[in-house]
Motif scaffolding. Structure first.
Motif, short mmCIF file in Angstrom:
data_model
loop_
_atom_site.label_atom_id
_atom_site.label_comp_id
_atom_site.label_asym_id
_atom_site.label_seq_id
_atom_site.Cartn_x
_atom_site.Cartn_y
_atom_site.Cartn_z
N VAL A 472 -2.92 -44.99 10.36
CA VAL A 472 -2.48 -44.09 9.30
C VAL A 472 -1.89 -42.83 9.94
O VAL A 472 -2.32 -42.40 11.02
CB VAL A 472 -3.66 -43.72 8.37
CG1 VAL A 472 -4.73 -42.91 9.10
CG2 VAL A 472 -3.19 -42.98 7.13
N ARG A 490 1.39 -43.51 4.89
CA ARG A 490 0.99 -44.91 4.77
C ARG A 490 2.06 -45.79 5.41
O ARG A 490 3.21 -45.81 4.97
CB ARG A 490 0.80 -45.29 3.30
CG ARG A 490 0.35 -46.73 3.11
CD ARG A 490 -0.06 -47.02 1.68
NE ARG A 490 -0.99 -48.14 1.61
CZ ARG A 490 -1.80 -48.39 0.60
NH1 ARG A 490 -1.78 -47.60 -0.46
NH2 ARG A 490 -2.63 -49.41 0.63
N THR A 494 -0.81 -50.34 6.37
CA THR A 494 -2.02 -49.53 6.14
C THR A 494 -2.75 -49.99 4.89
O THR A 494 -2.17 -50.08 3.80
CB THR A 494 -1.66 -48.04 6.00
OG1 THR A 494 -0.85 -47.63 7.11
CG2 THR A 494 -2.91 -47.18 5.95
N ASP A 496 -6.01 -49.89 1.94
CA ASP A 496 -6.57 -48.85 1.07
C ASP A 496 -7.80 -48.19 1.68
O ASP A 496 -8.01 -46.98 1.50
CB ASP A 496 -6.93 -49.45 -0.29
CG ASP A 496 -5.72 -49.66 -1.18
OD1 ASP A 496 -4.63 -49.18 -0.79
OD2 ASP A 496 -5.86 -50.28 -2.25
N LEU A 499 -6.63 -45.65 4.16
CA LEU A 499 -6.00 -44.53 3.46
C LEU A 499 -7.06 -43.67 2.77
O LEU A 499 -7.01 -42.43 2.83
CB LEU A 499 -5.00 -45.06 2.44
CG LEU A 499 -3.86 -44.12 2.03
CD1 LEU A 499 -3.02 -43.72 3.23
CD2 LEU A 499 -2.98 -44.81 0.98
N LEU A 515 0.26 -37.74 -0.09
CA LEU A 515 0.60 -39.09 0.36
C LEU A 515 2.10 -39.21 0.54
O LEU A 515 2.88 -38.88 -0.36
CB LEU A 515 0.12 -40.13 -0.65
CG LEU A 515 0.43 -41.59 -0.31
CD1 LEU A 515 -0.24 -42.00 0.99
CD2 LEU A 515 -0.02 -42.50 -1.44
N LYS A 517 5.36 -41.70 2.16
CA LYS A 517 5.81 -43.01 2.64
C LYS A 517 6.22 -42.91 4.11
O LYS A 517 6.61 -41.85 4.60
CB LYS A 517 7.01 -43.46 1.78
CG LYS A 517 7.60 -44.80 2.13
CD LYS A 517 8.80 -45.09 1.23
CE LYS A 517 9.48 -46.39 1.61
NZ LYS A 517 10.67 -46.64 0.75
N ASP A 518 6.15 -44.01 4.81
CA ASP A 518 6.57 -44.06 6.21
C ASP A 518 8.09 -43.97 6.28
O ASP A 518 8.80 -44.97 6.27
CB ASP A 518 6.07 -45.36 6.85
CG ASP A 518 6.36 -45.41 8.35
OD1 ASP A 518 6.68 -44.35 8.92
OD2 ASP A 518 6.25 -46.50 8.94
#
Length: 700
Positions: A472, A490, A494, A496, A499, A515, A517-518
């Protein structure tokens, strides 16, 4: 129709579900035969997690109580205190956001003045017993009283209005400078709010002269009543030395000096601090009626302004959205953390190690390539603990425990029983992949692997792992202990549980997590690189560096573009630009002149005394298409609007609010901008709008 009836009619138009703070009155027999005090307790019926605030109904409730008290002839004094841990924290901000006309805004200001001033204009003395947090209008209630006591345990005393885009509008700008002098008043009204909304504790408030006496929390009310009884009987004379700066010349000079400092910080970007200075200047000679009327006008103007609406939006993001991160998994999935590993022992890694030890109170072990680096990293932590001890922020026992928790190891075998391992090594994909391969070989199957990368792909980083689902992103901002944002990224794999554990750890570290996004450079670095890239490109094209550097001063950002570059370092800035250029070559360029700056080993374009370095400036010469400051500003804002739109379309975050939260908490962008999207909306640069009318703007 009386003024009260008019105000009630005007303010009843907006149904905001006000949580009404009641004024509960009981008679108290003062010690030493001093007589009866009508003691008002401010209480909204909830515990300390929902502080007392003042909306219209709360003001009318206090007014009703004061009317009954004024009719009595058997009282020696009146007192005001709060529910446990809370005195009062000011105006109902939800109600303030619902005001839609200047007439309504004038009414709330005038109503507050009408009610609060009665405390100082009764036929009997009034006492404020400040037992807990007192902010904004709550502090103003106390200022209207004849005398004040304060508990040494009070955690927060403040007038935070300028932080939000308002002024203290219920007497604060008039009463406070007359009580403690303009310099100290400016500290509380303007300097502290503009310094990340700094608060003072009860002891400091007493030392500033805000209160006449201070008592310990355990028997605060009893001691306050004894003190009040002696004052009422004339046995104790309250002396308030007149501050030396109260003479006209000194008062005016103090205000002028403060105005210069506000200009240096904001460059006119937010009107509230300037209005506050005007009111403090006026307080020297204005009558009470004149001063309060001027506060009403300022309050009405600012309540109907864009900066206040953006400030309220920012406040709501920080107070509410940051506490309930969008997209975070159920917290029940989070794993328990009993030991933390940190790969690397440099400055960033050492800062993280100290934070983990302080907040999680678990063993933290650092690893690095040689003993000298390890010793330096662990030594840094121990030295910082010594500083905390010296400042009284930890006890001797706590300091010893913290030092014992942070250790070093030359091998990653020390991570065998760790539950959470984070890397803080050089920002190079191959290096990070090698680190995680080595870590995965020794840790348990349940151990979370976290990366502090500022721009690299998690998915690529975890591609060679046996269990990429436990990788993560955990991106801190520098300095780690100070900056409140944590970007939690994430990756494609990844899961849950990983996370949820990351969010739980972030909360334990007292960070606000978002949170993400990658995606290349995530949120803050992507937008700051976009911002910086447009400025640098303008300079590369021939715009004088000084012109480009100050083209966005009108936004009131915490620092100018090249000052920001100096802080993060040109090499880091260049690396992030290269990462984004590789991902989005049509939108992110790489400046050859920036590469020259890095190759020359320059720390930036400024010398240590913050004058421009001619050699560094010369590296950017040669362009033939200069822009004006306005053209630079427009291109930067247009690029930011475009990039934000793309990021939202890509799902980098859940909503514009998360973009704004990241810019406020991770980049220090001011509340009066609302992060970035409200500013782009109200300037018309965002087409279509990011937020609907009425969100961070006046109600539709």
């Amino acid at each position: 129709m009386s003024n009260l009836e008019t105000w009630r009619t005007l303010l009843s138009r907006r149904n905001t579900d006000e949580v009404v703070t009641k004024a509960l009155v009981r008679d108290v027999q003062l010690p030493y035969g001093a007589g009866t005090m009508a003691l008002i307790t401010l209480d909204n019926g909830f515990d300390h997690t929902k502080p007392n605030t003042f909306g219209p109904n709360g003001l009318f409730a206090l007014n009703g109580a004061l009317s009954e008290i004024a009719e009595r002839t058997d009282l020696a004094a009146v007192g005001v205190t709060g529910k446990p841990f809370i005195f009062a924290v000011g105006a109902d901000l939800k109600g303030a956001a619902a005001l839609s006309t200047r007439e309504e805004a004038l009414a709330i200001g005038a109503l507050g003045h009408h009610v609060f001033r009665r405390l100082g204009e009764l036929a009997i003395p009034s006492f404020a017993f400040v037992n807990g947090a007192a902010m904004g209008g709550g502090l103003e209630v106390a200022l209207h009283c004849t005398y004040r006591t304060i508990s040494s345990g009070v955690p927060a005393v403040a007038l935070p209005e300028c932080f939000l885009g308002l002024v203290p509008g219920w007497g604060g700008t008039q009463l406070l400078p007359r009580l403690i002098g303009p310099a100290n008043a400016i500290k509380l009204v303007i300097e502290n709010p503009l310094s990340q909304n700094r608060m003072v504790k009860g002891k400091e408030a007493y030392e500033l002269g805000v209160a006449d006496a201070m008592f310990e929390p355990a028997d605060f009310l009893e001691e306050s009543l004894r003190w009040a009884a002696r004052v009422v009987k004339g046995e104790l004379a309250v002396e308030r030395p007149s501050p030396g700066e109260n003479s006209g010349e000194n008062w005016d000079r103090t205000v002028a000096d403060a105005r210069f400092l506000v200009d240096m910080k904001l460059r006119g970007a937010s009107p509230a601090p300037y209005r506050a200075l005007d009111l403090i200047a006026q307080a020297r000679t204005a009558s009470r009626d004149e001063g309060f009327a001027a506060e009403d006008e300022a309050l009405a103007d600012l309540l109907m302004g864009d900066e206040l609406r953006a400030g309220l939006y920012s406040f709501d993001l920080v107070q509410r959205r940051a506490k309930r991160p969008a997209g975070a998994p159920d917290r029940s999935l989070a794993r328990k953390i009993t030991k933390v590993g940190v790969v690397g022992a440099g400055l960033m890694a050492s800062q993280m190690a100290l934070l983990f030890a302080r907040r999680l109170e678990v063993p933290v072990v650092l690893t690095d390539l040689d003993q000298a680096r390890l010793d330096k990293g662990v030594g840094y932590v121990h030295a910082e603990v010594d500083k905390l001890l010296g400042k009284g922020r930890v006890s001797a026992d706590q300091a010893n425990r913290l030092r014992a928790l942070v250790t070093g190891s030359l091998t990653k075998d020390a991570f065998a029983d760790a539950d959470f391992v984070i890397e803080a090594v050089f920002e190079d994909m191959a290096v990070k992949k090698q680190v995680f391969a080595e870590v995965e070989a020794v840790v348990s199957a349940e151990c979370v692997l976290a990366t502090n990368t500022s721009s690299l792909s998690l998915t690529e980083m975890g591609a060679g792992l046996a269990h990429p689902e436990r990788l993560v992103g955990f991106h801190f901002f520098n300095p780690v202990a100070v900056m409140p944002l944590l970007e939690i990224i994430r990756g494609a794999a990844t899961d849950d549980a990983t996370l949820a554990t990351a969010f739980a750890v972030g909360k334990s570290l007292k960070k606000s997590s978002v949170l993400v996004k990658d995606a290349p450079a995530f949120v803050v670095n992507r937008l700051l690189t976009c911002f910086m890239g447009e400025v640098v490109t303008a300079v590369d094209e021939g715009t004088p560096l000084e012109v480009a550097e100050h083209a966005l001063d009108g936004l009131g950002l915490p620092m100018s573009p090249f000052a920001l570059l100096q802080l993060v370092g040109p090499a880091v800035g260049l690396h992030v630009a290269e990462t984004l250029h590789e991902a989005f070559p049509d939108r992110f360029g790489v400046s050859e002149n920036m590469a020259k700056l890095v190759a020359a080993g320059k720390p930036g374009v400024y010398r240590p005394d913050f004058t421009l370095d001619p050699e560094a400036v010369a590296l950017f010469s040669g362009g033939t298409s200069p822009s004006t400051a306005e053209q630079v500003r427009e291109r930067v804002l247009a690029a930011l609007a475009r990039e934000v739109r793309i990021m939202l379309d890509e799902g980098v975050v859940a909503a514009p609010q998360d973009i704004d939260l990241c810019m406020i908490l991770g980049a220090g962008w001011p509340f009066h901008l609302g992060g970035i999207t409200p500013y782009l909306d109200r300037t018309g640069i965002a087409q279509p709008r990011f937020l609907p009318p009425g969100v961070a703007s006046l109600p539709a």
